[in-house]
Design an enzyme around this catalytic site. Structure first.
Site, PDB file in Angstrom:
ATOM      1  N   LYS A   1      14.928 -72.498  37.915  1.00  0.00           N
ATOM      2  CA  LYS A   1      14.822 -74.073  38.178  1.00  0.00           C
ATOM      3  C   LYS A   1      16.385 -74.407  38.111  1.00  0.00           C
ATOM      4  CE  LYS A   1      10.106 -75.276  37.711  1.00  0.00           C
ATOM      5  NZ  LYS A   1       9.446 -76.251  37.043  1.00  0.00           N
TER       6      LYS A   1
ATOM      7  N   PHE B   1      12.129 -66.672  41.579  1.00  0.00           N
ATOM      8  CA  PHE B   1      11.368 -66.557  40.481  1.00  0.00           C
ATOM      9  C   PHE B   1       9.843 -66.891  41.007  1.00  0.00           C
ATOM     10  CE2 PHE B   1      10.109 -70.983  39.566  1.00  0.00           C
ATOM     11  CZ  PHE B   1      11.001 -71.461  40.308  1.00  0.00           C
ATOM     12  N   GLY B   2       8.966 -66.658  39.901  1.00  0.00           N
ATOM     13  CA  GLY B   2       7.490 -66.756  40.218  1.00  0.00           C
ATOM     14  C   GLY B   2       7.030 -66.033  41.655  1.00  0.00           C
ATOM     15  N   TYR B   3       6.365 -66.803  42.320  1.00  0.00           N
ATOM     16  CA  TYR B   3       5.495 -66.360  43.621  1.00  0.00           C
ATOM     17  C   TYR B   3       6.591 -66.071  44.550  1.00  0.00           C
ATOM     18  CZ  TYR B   3       1.437 -67.712  41.062  1.00  0.00           C
ATOM     19  OH  TYR B   3       0.377 -67.876  40.097  1.00  0.00           O
TER      20      TYR B   3
ATOM     21  N   ASP C   1       7.014 -80.728  38.258  1.00  0.00           N
ATOM     22  CA  ASP C   1       6.214 -79.861  38.180  1.00  0.00           C
ATOM     23  C   ASP C   1       5.557 -79.232  39.463  1.00  0.00           C
ATOM     24  OD1 ASP C   1       4.150 -78.646  36.088  1.00  0.00           O
ATOM     25  OD2 ASP C   1       2.761 -79.655  37.102  1.00  0.00           O
TER      26      ASP C   1
ATOM     27  N   LYS D   1      17.207 -70.756  50.067  1.00  0.00           N
ATOM     28  CA  LYS D   1      15.820 -71.342  49.315  1.00  0.00           C
ATOM     29  C   LYS D   1      15.809 -72.914  49.356  1.00  0.00           C
ATOM     30  CE  LYS D   1      12.596 -71.197  45.645  1.00  0.00           C
ATOM     31  NZ  LYS D   1      12.205 -70.843  44.361  1.00  0.00           N
TER      32      LYS D   1
ATOM     33  N   ASN E   1      13.292 -73.457  32.425  1.00  0.00           N
ATOM     34  CA  ASN E   1      13.093 -72.314  33.395  1.00  0.00           C
ATOM     35  C   ASN E   1      14.617 -72.021  34.158  1.00  0.00           C
ATOM     36  OD1 ASN E   1      12.947 -71.370  36.125  1.00  0.00           O
ATOM     37  ND2 ASN E   1      10.842 -71.650  35.940  1.00  0.00           N
TER      38      ASN E   1
ATOM     39  N   HIS F   1      10.124 -76.842  48.538  1.00  0.00           N
ATOM     40  CA  HIS F   1       9.549 -77.860  48.027  1.00  0.00           C
ATOM     41  C   HIS F   1      10.461 -78.452  47.118  1.00  0.00           C
ATOM     42  CE1 HIS F   1       9.001 -74.517  45.736  1.00  0.00           C
ATOM     43  NE2 HIS F   1       8.580 -74.979  44.800  1.00  0.00           N
ATOM     44  N   ARG F   2      11.084 -77.781  46.167  1.00  0.00           N
ATOM     45  CA  ARG F   2      11.952 -78.562  45.244  1.00  0.00           C
ATOM     46  C   ARG F   2      13.143 -79.210  45.644  1.00  0.00           C
ATOM     47  NH1 ARG F   2      12.148 -74.543  42.198  1.00  0.00           N
ATOM     48  NH2 ARG F   2      10.133 -75.036  41.536  1.00  0.00           N
TER      49      ARG F   2
HETATM   50  P1  IMP Z   1       6.168 -75.390  36.765  1.00  0.00           P
HETATM   51  O1  IMP Z   1       4.945 -75.720  35.881  1.00  0.00           O
HETATM   52  O2  IMP Z   1       6.585 -76.364  37.668  1.00  0.00           O
HETATM   53  O3  IMP Z   1       7.363 -74.623  36.179  1.00  0.00           O
HETATM   54  O4  IMP Z   1       5.697 -74.220  37.819  1.00  0.00           O
HETATM   55  C1  IMP Z   1       4.446 -73.530  37.544  1.00  0.00           C
HETATM   56  C2  IMP Z   1       4.609 -72.102  38.242  1.00  0.00           C
HETATM   57  O5  IMP Z   1       4.599 -72.424  39.494  1.00  0.00           O
HETATM   58  C3  IMP Z   1       5.770 -71.232  37.772  1.00  0.00           C
HETATM   59  O6  IMP Z   1       5.758 -70.574  36.803  1.00  0.00           O
HETATM   60  C4  IMP Z   1       5.996 -70.416  39.100  1.00  0.00           C
HETATM   61  O7  IMP Z   1       5.221 -69.349  38.620  1.00  0.00           O
HETATM   62  C5  IMP Z   1       5.031 -71.216  40.063  1.00  0.00           C
HETATM   63  N1  IMP Z   1       6.453 -71.780  40.960  1.00  0.00           N
HETATM   64  C6  IMP Z   1       6.907 -73.146  40.761  1.00  0.00           C
HETATM   65  N2  IMP Z   1       7.949 -73.230  41.698  1.00  0.00           N
HETATM   66  C7  IMP Z   1       8.077 -72.161  42.343  1.00  0.00           C
HETATM   67  C8  IMP Z   1       9.104 -71.598  43.228  1.00  0.00           C
HETATM   68  O8  IMP Z   1      10.102 -72.201  43.778  1.00  0.00           O
HETATM   69  N3  IMP Z   1       8.895 -70.357  43.426  1.00  0.00           N
HETATM   70  C9  IMP Z   1       7.910 -69.599  42.930  1.00  0.00           C
HETATM   71  N4  IMP Z   1       7.095 -69.743  42.174  1.00  0.00           N
HETATM   72  C10 IMP Z   1       7.254 -71.238  41.890  1.00  0.00           C
END
Ligand code: IMP
Length: 193
Positions: A13, A151-153, A70, A174, A10, A179-180
């Site tokens: 990330k 990215f993502g949400y 994850d 961010k 990703n 969380h990360r």
């Molecule tokens: P992963 O399996 O850890 O890659 O995360 C699964 C999904 O959770 C990602 O594809 C995103 O849609 C969402 N996600 C995880 N971390 C974040 C973040 O920091 N921001 C937004 N979406 C996230």
């Protein structure tokens, strides 16, 4: 110890990780450095299990101490889902805007506005040696889609006490909240203290 492998394809990330490790003398490797395009299936029933599946895989491929995360979002209006299904959930819509509109609608209808992101990071430094680091950030679903960063949400998540969604924040902002960022800082403390 001067090498570490972050097993994630990703790009969002990877950028976060580069920034978080910037001040430390360590070479970070990513899957493309070893031409690894395959990722093992995330068949675990928790973020922690899935992180371990990935860090063990990365370690076994390279024999470099490897960490993987994850993570995902849990949304009150969806009964605290999609949780470990976060990627599959967003991918099940035509595009992310449709997914965000669905979540915002459900949130408005139910009046349940809370959400949180959670990350588990597993660090595998020998075949049977794993250390787990966790991070969680609580917040609410924003009333509108806001911001194009991340990215993502990110564009619909407002951390508690913030006027900006993750999507409106710079990477540095961010990382400070996320969380990360929380989980990675625990890993950094473990590695360098
Ligand atoms: P992963 O399996 O850890 O890659 O995360 C699964 C999904 O959770 C990602 O594809 C995103 O849609 C969402 N996600 C995880 N971390 C974040 C973040 O920091 N921001 C937004 N979406 C996230």
């Amino acid at each position: 110890m001067n090498k570490i492998f972050f097993f994630s394809n990703n790009a969002g990330k990877q950028e976060e990780i580069k920034t978080l490790f910037k001040n430390f003398r360590i070479n970070i490797f990513f899957p493309e450095d070893f031409k690894i395009t395959y990722e093992p299936k995330e068949v675990g029933n928790s973020f922690a299990n899935n992180a371990k599946i990935k860090s063990l895989f990365g370690y076994e491929k390279t024999h470099i101490p490897c960490f993987a995360d994850d993570s995902g979002i849990s949304i009150e209006a969806l009964g605290w889902k999609p949780n470990i299904m976060s990627k599959r959930f967003i991918d099940s819509f035509k595009n992310s805007t449709e997914c965000f509109n669905y979540i915002i609608k459900k949130t408005k209808e139910s009046g349940k506005i809370k959400a949180y992101f959670k990350t588990s990071i597993c660090y595998t430094f020998e075949k049977n040696y794993h250390v787990l680091f966790e991070g969680k950030i609580e917040g609410i679903i924003s009333e509108k889609i806001k911001g194009k960063n991340g990215f993502g949400y990110d564009p619909i998540f407002l951390p508690n006490g913030s006027l900006k969604t993750f999507g409106e924040m710079t990477e540095r902002e961010k990382n400070f909240h996320s969380h990360r960022g929380i989980a990675i800082n625990k890993l950094i403390n473990f590695l360098f203290n």
